[in-house]
Design a protein around this motif. Structure first.
Motif, PDB file in Angstrom:
ATOM      1  N   ALA A 196     131.916  53.223   3.326  1.00  0.00           N
ATOM      2  CA  ALA A 196     132.309  53.035   1.929  1.00  0.00           C
ATOM      3  C   ALA A 196     131.718  51.729   1.394  1.00  0.00           C
ATOM      4  O   ALA A 196     131.218  51.677   0.265  1.00  0.00           O
ATOM      5  CB  ALA A 196     133.832  53.016   1.804  1.00  0.00           C
ATOM      6  N   TRP A 197     131.753  50.668   2.211  1.00  0.00           N
ATOM      7  CA  TRP A 197     131.142  49.399   1.775  1.00  0.00           C
ATOM      8  C   TRP A 197     129.639  49.549   1.625  1.00  0.00           C
ATOM      9  O   TRP A 197     129.047  49.029   0.664  1.00  0.00           O
ATOM     10  CB  TRP A 197     131.461  48.278   2.777  1.00  0.00           C
ATOM     11  CG  TRP A 197     132.852  47.741   2.647  1.00  0.00           C
ATOM     12  CD1 TRP A 197     133.874  47.917   3.526  1.00  0.00           C
ATOM     13  CD2 TRP A 197     133.387  46.951   1.576  1.00  0.00           C
ATOM     14  NE1 TRP A 197     135.008  47.285   3.073  1.00  0.00           N
ATOM     15  CE2 TRP A 197     134.740  46.684   1.884  1.00  0.00           C
ATOM     16  CE3 TRP A 197     132.850  46.442   0.395  1.00  0.00           C
ATOM     17  CZ2 TRP A 197     135.559  45.931   1.041  1.00  0.00           C
ATOM     18  CZ3 TRP A 197     133.668  45.695  -0.435  1.00  0.00           C
ATOM     19  CH2 TRP A 197     134.998  45.443  -0.116  1.00  0.00           C
ATOM     20  N   SER A 214     132.898  57.732 -11.558  1.00  0.00           N
ATOM     21  CA  SER A 214     133.421  58.598 -10.510  1.00  0.00           C
ATOM     22  C   SER A 214     134.478  59.549 -11.037  1.00  0.00           C
ATOM     23  O   SER A 214     134.502  60.721 -10.667  1.00  0.00           O
ATOM     24  CB  SER A 214     134.009  57.771  -9.377  1.00  0.00           C
ATOM     25  OG  SER A 214     134.410  56.521  -9.847  1.00  0.00           O
ATOM     26  N   ILE A 258     132.803  56.779  -1.834  1.00  0.00           N
ATOM     27  CA  ILE A 258     133.539  55.514  -1.700  1.00  0.00           C
ATOM     28  C   ILE A 258     135.040  55.780  -1.844  1.00  0.00           C
ATOM     29  O   ILE A 258     135.861  55.293  -1.066  1.00  0.00           O
ATOM     30  CB  ILE A 258     133.073  54.495  -2.769  1.00  0.00           C
ATOM     31  CG1 ILE A 258     131.595  54.164  -2.581  1.00  0.00           C
ATOM     32  CG2 ILE A 258     133.915  53.229  -2.715  1.00  0.00           C
ATOM     33  CD1 ILE A 258     130.976  53.448  -3.752  1.00  0.00           C
ATOM     34  N   TYR A 259     135.391  56.583  -2.865  1.00  0.00           N
ATOM     35  CA  TYR A 259     136.798  56.899  -3.128  1.00  0.00           C
ATOM     36  C   TYR A 259     137.426  57.615  -1.933  1.00  0.00           C
ATOM     37  O   TYR A 259     138.495  57.227  -1.452  1.00  0.00           O
ATOM     38  CB  TYR A 259     136.878  57.766  -4.384  1.00  0.00           C
ATOM     39  CG  TYR A 259     138.270  58.227  -4.755  1.00  0.00           C
ATOM     40  CD1 TYR A 259     139.254  57.310  -5.089  1.00  0.00           C
ATOM     41  CD2 TYR A 259     138.579  59.582  -4.796  1.00  0.00           C
ATOM     42  CE1 TYR A 259     140.531  57.738  -5.448  1.00  0.00           C
ATOM     43  CE2 TYR A 259     139.849  60.020  -5.156  1.00  0.00           C
ATOM     44  CZ  TYR A 259     140.820  59.092  -5.482  1.00  0.00           C
ATOM     45  OH  TYR A 259     142.072  59.514  -5.838  1.00  0.00           O
ATOM     46  N   LEU A 294     137.952  49.516  -3.992  1.00  0.00           N
ATOM     47  CA  LEU A 294     137.711  49.183  -2.592  1.00  0.00           C
ATOM     48  C   LEU A 294     137.974  47.698  -2.345  1.00  0.00           C
ATOM     49  O   LEU A 294     138.648  47.304  -1.386  1.00  0.00           O
ATOM     50  CB  LEU A 294     136.257  49.535  -2.249  1.00  0.00           C
ATOM     51  CG  LEU A 294     135.832  49.483  -0.791  1.00  0.00           C
ATOM     52  CD1 LEU A 294     136.520  50.567  -0.007  1.00  0.00           C
ATOM     53  CD2 LEU A 294     134.311  49.646  -0.681  1.00  0.00           C
ATOM     54  N   SER A 343     128.935  51.332  -1.484  1.00  0.00           N
ATOM     55  CA  SER A 343     129.169  50.437  -2.626  1.00  0.00           C
ATOM     56  C   SER A 343     127.983  49.516  -2.845  1.00  0.00           C
ATOM     57  O   SER A 343     127.556  49.286  -3.979  1.00  0.00           O
ATOM     58  CB  SER A 343     130.414  49.584  -2.393  1.00  0.00           C
ATOM     59  OG  SER A 343     131.540  50.386  -2.231  1.00  0.00           O
ATOM     60  N   VAL A 378     135.276  52.292  -8.783  1.00  0.00           N
ATOM     61  CA  VAL A 378     135.630  52.557  -7.374  1.00  0.00           C
ATOM     62  C   VAL A 378     135.377  51.353  -6.493  1.00  0.00           C
ATOM     63  O   VAL A 378     136.099  51.135  -5.512  1.00  0.00           O
ATOM     64  CB  VAL A 378     134.833  53.714  -6.710  1.00  0.00           C
ATOM     65  CG1 VAL A 378     135.558  55.010  -6.826  1.00  0.00           C
ATOM     66  CG2 VAL A 378     133.433  53.800  -7.161  1.00  0.00           C
ATOM     67  N   VAL A 379     134.327  50.585  -6.816  1.00  0.00           N
ATOM     68  CA  VAL A 379     134.025  49.409  -5.993  1.00  0.00           C
ATOM     69  C   VAL A 379     135.124  48.359  -6.175  1.00  0.00           C
ATOM     70  O   VAL A 379     135.562  47.727  -5.210  1.00  0.00           O
ATOM     71  CB  VAL A 379     132.636  48.846  -6.340  1.00  0.00           C
ATOM     72  CG1 VAL A 379     132.364  47.562  -5.574  1.00  0.00           C
ATOM     73  CG2 VAL A 379     131.559  49.874  -6.034  1.00  0.00           C
ATOM     74  N   SER A 389     137.526  55.253   1.280  1.00  0.00           N
ATOM     75  CA  SER A 389     138.237  53.976   1.206  1.00  0.00           C
ATOM     76  C   SER A 389     139.646  54.097   1.777  1.00  0.00           C
ATOM     77  O   SER A 389     140.185  53.152   2.315  1.00  0.00           O
ATOM     78  CB  SER A 389     138.306  53.500  -0.240  1.00  0.00           C
ATOM     79  OG  SER A 389     139.145  54.372  -0.981  1.00  0.00           O
ATOM     80  N   ILE A 411     135.260  53.385   6.573  1.00  0.00           N
ATOM     81  CA  ILE A 411     135.424  52.254   5.666  1.00  0.00           C
ATOM     82  C   ILE A 411     134.126  51.453   5.586  1.00  0.00           C
ATOM     83  O   ILE A 411     133.703  51.032   4.508  1.00  0.00           O
ATOM     84  CB  ILE A 411     136.617  51.384   6.111  1.00  0.00           C
ATOM     85  CG1 ILE A 411     137.907  52.191   5.911  1.00  0.00           C
ATOM     86  CG2 ILE A 411     136.684  50.093   5.320  1.00  0.00           C
ATOM     87  CD1 ILE A 411     139.109  51.608   6.593  1.00  0.00           C
ATOM     88  N   SER A 420     129.914  57.501  -5.604  1.00  0.00           N
ATOM     89  CA  SER A 420     131.206  56.973  -6.033  1.00  0.00           C
ATOM     90  C   SER A 420     132.366  57.763  -5.418  1.00  0.00           C
ATOM     91  O   SER A 420     133.371  57.182  -5.027  1.00  0.00           O
ATOM     92  CB  SER A 420     131.289  56.952  -7.555  1.00  0.00           C
ATOM     93  OG  SER A 420     130.867  58.176  -8.083  1.00  0.00           O
ATOM     94  N   ILE A 421     132.230  59.091  -5.340  1.00  0.00           N
ATOM     95  CA  ILE A 421     133.319  59.876  -4.749  1.00  0.00           C
ATOM     96  C   ILE A 421     133.388  59.625  -3.243  1.00  0.00           C
ATOM     97  O   ILE A 421     134.471  59.618  -2.651  1.00  0.00           O
ATOM     98  CB  ILE A 421     133.147  61.377  -5.052  1.00  0.00           C
ATOM     99  CG1 ILE A 421     133.086  61.610  -6.562  1.00  0.00           C
ATOM    100  CG2 ILE A 421     134.289  62.187  -4.458  1.00  0.00           C
ATOM    101  CD1 ILE A 421     134.329  61.222  -7.310  1.00  0.00           C
TER     102      ILE A 421
END
Lengths: 323, 302
Positions: free
Chosen positions: B276-277, B230, B261-262, A139, B280, A135-136, B265, B273, B258-259
């Motif tokens: 999400a970073w 994920s 982030i998905y 992104l 991560s 996932v990273v 994103s 966003i 992980s989800i």
């Protein structure tokens, strides 16, 4: 006479094992045997369960499912040819890029280009590429890679638009960013197995090549590479298998578009990203179709992985007892 | 006249110098140098994505890391602020469930493969299938657990997520633990057998304690891998914007880093966003810590 310094050990272990020791030993044997059997049962159960879940869809859609190009939930029409195409195409592109880089890096790491310490640094970098979650990468692909390749993609499309590979514009997500990220993700696999393949070549082979007056690269390309070729082939096949099953980065980058196109910049879809994007919101009939798609993915990856392991076994056997 | 002569001499010198250097810059020597340069370039190019990812994580995620981000609930679409607290807890809980299932089975199976009956048909098959499973698409583990558990329990849950992770951790643990146990010197075991130990005693007193660092290395790598997964969580744990609520909460949809982030994103909001970073960065830090621990432990060899 001093007393035995090992008395505490002797008192515990000396003498023949008692009946209870035998019982414990027998129990251990059964338990560990059972644990090893778990993995057999697990694989069998996975194959059975996916088959069972996909069975209703297999009956109602038949083999046409594999060659159909439409995915329409309302009309109950399902076909996964675009996804099969996208899975194979993205993985082949990734294998082409990741394969060249992976083998080059394996050569770089094993053929004395670097001193020991620097070589370890590079090896750590390659291993860390594998530690970054999918996932990273997804992104990163959205916010770094796509903007980075967009100007180049536009130029290629404007200049060579007649050529099928550059036939469409890169609107954002698409085959090219997906395949590039996939290449980065399989690079560690290809590099690690290729490194093993080069290491297995006996040093004498290289000495003999140098003795014939070859340059370093003649030795690598004409002697080392062919000798290690079966191991490198295994690395490529296993890297390909890895690419086929990658999900999240592709679901985020490939565009999830149900079409077959040769263009590197067109959006596409893969089996794994179809599952990821459709499954959570699917109704009962669509779930059956998705189970069929999952079974197709399982079949493709199992064949490729078993093939890869088989090639690797043959490659390993080649040098056993010969060095 | 003298001027012309000296120029001629100079030209001669240059020509002979070129000839001398020719061996390095022409033909085979030149080819070898070009290839070497190319390989260097490729190695550097291949390491760029890692540095780029790490830079983005620190620049974008680092800016958003604070106590609020680490502890609060994720924001809804138009909200500002918020955090990734439930996702951190959810990931930890599901990895713990996965570990609790896969570590004991994996180590016991490895004992069988390495020590008890290494060449039996069962061992050969198990070893082969474990290798096949490491190349198995992780999303299929999710589909499988969905079909078996989520359908039966009629709910996405942390249990299902943890079990899906266990399926993925098991082969890694088996294979690395087997490697580690095989490294234990035969002499040590022979000495124990010579004293009349049973196999169970040898395993408990010699093989396991001696091979433990290597076994733990494998476990740490499996845990790190599971934390980053994920795809299998998509249909087993789904997602939630709340913290796991006690033991009963384990039966309900559960958040994971992980989800998160998905999901975040693709949102058109900067706040999501940024989160999400940040998620991560947290996820990669967790994974790197486990990887580094594994590396440090794995260095001890016989």
């Amino acid at each position: 006479m001093a007393s035995n310094p090992f008395a505490h050990v002797v008192s515990k272990f000396s003498g023949p094992p008692s009946a209870s020791d035998y019982a414990v030993d027998k129990a251990l044997r059964i338990i560990v045997q059972g644990a090893a059997a778990v993995i057999l049962l697990l694989v069998a159960y996975i194959v059975f369960e996916l088959g069972r879940q996909a069975f209703p869809a297999m009956l109602s859609f038949g083999p046409g499912f594999l060659v159909g190009t439409e995915w329409n939930v309302q009309q109950g029409v399902f076909g996964i040819l675009p996804e099969i195409w996208g899975t194979l195409y993205s993985s082949l592109l990734a294998l082409f890029i990741g394969g060249i880089f992976g083998v080059a890096i394996a050569i770089f790491l094993t053929q004395d280009f670097l001193d020991h310490r620097l070589s370890n640094v590079f090896r750590t970098i390659v291993e860390m590429l594998a530690a970054i979650p999918s996932v990273v990468y997804g992104l990163w692909g959205i916010y770094v890679l796509i903007p980075l390749i967009r100007p180049g993609a536009e130029w290629l499309h404007d200049t060579f638009g007649w050529f099928p590979l550059f036939g469409t514009d890169l609107s954002g997500p698409g085959m090219a960013p997906a395949a590039l990220v996939l290449a980065v993700m399989i690079l560690p696999t290809v590099a690690a197995i290729s490194v093993d393949a080069f290491r297995r070549v006996p040093y004498k082979v290289k000495e003999a090549a140098y003795g014939m007056g070859t340059t370093r690269w003649e030795a690598i390309l004409k002697v080392m590479l062919p000798t290690a070729s079966s191991g490198i082939l295994a690395a490529l096949v296993l890297g390909f298998g890895r690419a086929l099953g990658e999900t999240m980065a592709l679901a985020m980058l490939i565009g999830n578009s149900n079409q077959i196109s040769l263009s590197l910049f067109a959006p596409a879809n893969t089996l794994a990203s179809l599952l990821a994007s459709s499954f959570p919101e699917a109704g009962p009939v669509e779930v059956q179709a998705l189970m069929f798609a999952a079974l197709a993915l399982l079949a493709i990856t199992l064949i490729v992985n078993v093939l890869g392991l088989w090639v690797m076994k043959a490659a390993t056997r080649k040098f056993e007892g010969k060095a | 006249m003298t001027r012309v002569a000296s120029e001629a001499l100079l030209e001669q010198d240059l020509a002979s110098m070129k000839q001398l250097r020719g061996s390095l810059l022409e033909g085979r020597g030149l080819k070898s140098r070009i290839y070497t340069g190319l390989t260097w370039a490729m190695a550097i190019l291949a390491s760029l994505p890692l540095f780029s990812v790490l830079y983005m994580l620190i620049a974008k995620g680092g800016a958003r890391i604070n106590l609020e981000t680490l502890t609060e609930l994720p924001p809804a679409a138009f909200e500002f602020g918020g955090g990734i607290g439930p996702a951190i807890v959810g990931t930890a809980v599901m990895v713990a469930i996965g570990s609790a299932i896969s570590i004991p089975i994996g180590i016991l199976a490895a004992i069988y493969l390495a020590e008890v009956d290494p060449y039996s048909k069962l061992a050969e098959t198990a070893r082969f299938l474990a290798k096949v499973l490491t190349g198995f698409p992780s999303i299929l583990a999710g589909v499988f657990v969905y079909a078996v558990l989520v359908v039966a329990m009629k709910s996405y849950s942390a249990w299902a997520g943890g079990i899906a992770l266990a399926v993925l951790m098991l082969p890694t643990i088996i294979l690395t633990a087997e490697e580690a146990l095989k490294q234990v010197p035969q002499k040590m075991k022979d000495a124990a057998y010579g004293m009349g130990c049973t196999r169970a005693q040898v395993v408990a007193a010699v093989t396991l304690p001696t091979g433990m660092p290597g076994v733990i290395t494998g476990v740490l790598l499996a845990v790190a891998g599971a934390a980053g997964e994920s795809a299998p969580l998509l249909f087993t744990a789904l997602f939630s914007t709340y913290f796991i609520n006690g033991l009963e909460g384990l039966g309900q949809p559960t958040a994971s880093l992980s989800i998160l982030i998905y999901n975040f994103s693709g949102m058109p909001y900067d706040n999501q966003i940024e989160l999400a970073w940040a998620a991560s960065l947290v996820l990669v830090l967790i994974i790197l810590v486990f990887n580094i621990l594994a590396r440090v432990l794995g260095r001890q060899k016989f």
